[in-house]
Write an enzyme that holds these catalytic residues in place. Structure first.
Site, mmCIF file in Angstrom:
data_model
loop_
_atom_site.group_PDB
_atom_site.id
_atom_site.type_symbol
_atom_site.label_atom_id
_atom_site.label_comp_id
_atom_site.label_asym_id
_atom_site.label_seq_id
_atom_site.Cartn_x
_atom_site.Cartn_y
_atom_site.Cartn_z
ATOM 1 N N TYR A 82 7.810 2.877 -2.739
ATOM 2 C CA TYR A 82 7.397 4.101 -3.415
ATOM 3 C C TYR A 82 6.490 3.782 -4.603
ATOM 4 O O TYR A 82 5.426 4.393 -4.774
ATOM 5 C CB TYR A 82 8.639 4.853 -3.879
ATOM 6 C CG TYR A 82 8.379 6.149 -4.614
ATOM 7 C CD1 TYR A 82 8.135 7.322 -3.910
ATOM 8 C CD2 TYR A 82 8.419 6.205 -6.013
ATOM 9 C CE1 TYR A 82 7.919 8.524 -4.581
ATOM 10 C CE2 TYR A 82 8.206 7.398 -6.679
ATOM 11 C CZ TYR A 82 7.957 8.554 -5.962
ATOM 12 O OH TYR A 82 7.749 9.730 -6.629
ATOM 13 N N LYS A 100 2.544 5.016 -4.744
ATOM 14 C CA LYS A 100 2.156 5.988 -5.767
ATOM 15 C C LYS A 100 1.122 5.399 -6.723
ATOM 16 O O LYS A 100 0.230 6.111 -7.210
ATOM 17 C CB LYS A 100 3.387 6.468 -6.540
ATOM 18 C CG LYS A 100 4.277 7.408 -5.742
ATOM 19 C CD LYS A 100 3.579 8.735 -5.429
ATOM 20 C CE LYS A 100 4.535 9.756 -4.861
ATOM 21 N NZ LYS A 100 3.902 11.081 -4.641
ATOM 22 N N SER A 158 3.561 9.997 -9.684
ATOM 23 C CA SER A 158 4.902 9.787 -10.232
ATOM 24 C C SER A 158 4.781 8.879 -11.432
ATOM 25 O O SER A 158 3.871 8.041 -11.512
ATOM 26 C CB SER A 158 5.815 9.131 -9.200
ATOM 27 O OG SER A 158 7.035 8.711 -9.791
#
Length: 261
Positions: free
Chosen positions: A155, A159, A142
């Site tokens: 998150y 990532k 991402s």
């Protein structure tokens, strides 16, 4: 352009919807046989049937939670039966919390889904790819791995760890002719984005499209979301022999969202 993917076999995780499904369709359009994994077995089976009928390839569904050892084992078992040339680690999801309020269990959940799944699958497919003379592993990370959004620290961190794992893995696996790369997507209009926008605008009239447009205006110089197909195009290219000198790199498909060089 002939990408040389006809007759190859690819694993795609998180393949029943969004970017994963678009990657599966893009590979199938090139003649690639598929092993498609998702938690929702019925939905995955239906999509496999549709893809096989549309593109004339083999599409094998696997009902599996990649955040678990058993889920990864089920995918690897399917690959042992069919062989595998390409692995696309796509399964993942966003979050929403602060560092102060996120419990340990949430950190563990996202570590298992975004990092340990990739580690376990890499170990599982390596001997299968090596036996076939090489392969390709692609990680869907991402833009948040390098340019974090403030509201999803769990998150962002998981990532970023996936990004470093991918780089490290590329050094180890290239000696066996297995290329490893990462794609960092920006704003891609998946069903999750639409669902979230509808929830956030329900109390104020429900104009979720205006909400999404504002997000695009605020973050992406191109002033729109990308489609899952636009993201998938990059994955399909990187999986092909046309990207044979691409090793250990990170590629952005973000409409200009990244603000650094």
């Amino acid at each position: 352009m002939n990408l040389g993917l006809k007759g190859r076999t690819a694993i795609v995780t998180g393949a029943s919807v969004g970017i994963g499904l678009a990657i599966a369709e893009g590979l199938a359009a090139e003649g690639t046989n598929l092993i498609l994994a998702a938690r929702g077995g019925e939905r995955m089976a239906a999509e496999c049937s549709r893809i096989a009928g549309t593109f004339g390839v083999t599409a094998t569904p696997v009902a599996a939670d990649v955040a678990t050892e058993a889920g990864v084992a089920a995918i690897v078992d399917a690959a042992k039966a069919a062989g595998v040339d390409i692995l696309v680690n796509n399964a993942g999801t966003g979050s929403g919390e602060t560092v102060l309020d996120a419990p340990d269990a949430k950190w563990d959940q996202y570590w298992d889904l975004h990092v340990k799944a990739a580690v376990r699958l890499a170990r599982g497919v390596h001997p299968l790819m090596k036996a076939r003379g090489g392969g390709v592993i692609l990680h869907n990370a991402s833009i948040c791995a390098t340019q974090p959004l403030w509201y999803e620290p769990v998150y962002n961190v998981s990532k970023a760890a996936l990004l470093m794992f991918s780089k490290t893995l590329s050094y180890e696996f290239i000696k066996d002719n297995i290329r490893v790369n990462t794609v960092n997507a920006g704003l891609i209009l998946t069903p999750d984005w639409i669902k979230t926008a509808k929830q956030l605008t329900a109390a104020s009239g429900g104009d979720y499209e205006a909400y999404l447009q504002k997000v695009a205006d605020d973050f992406a110089p191109i002033r729109r979301f990308g489609t899952p197909e636009e993201a998938a195009n990059l994955f399909v290219f990187l999986a092909s022999a046309r990207a044979s000198y691409c090793v250990g790199s990170t590629y952005y498909v973000d409409g200009g969202m990244l603000r650094t060089i």
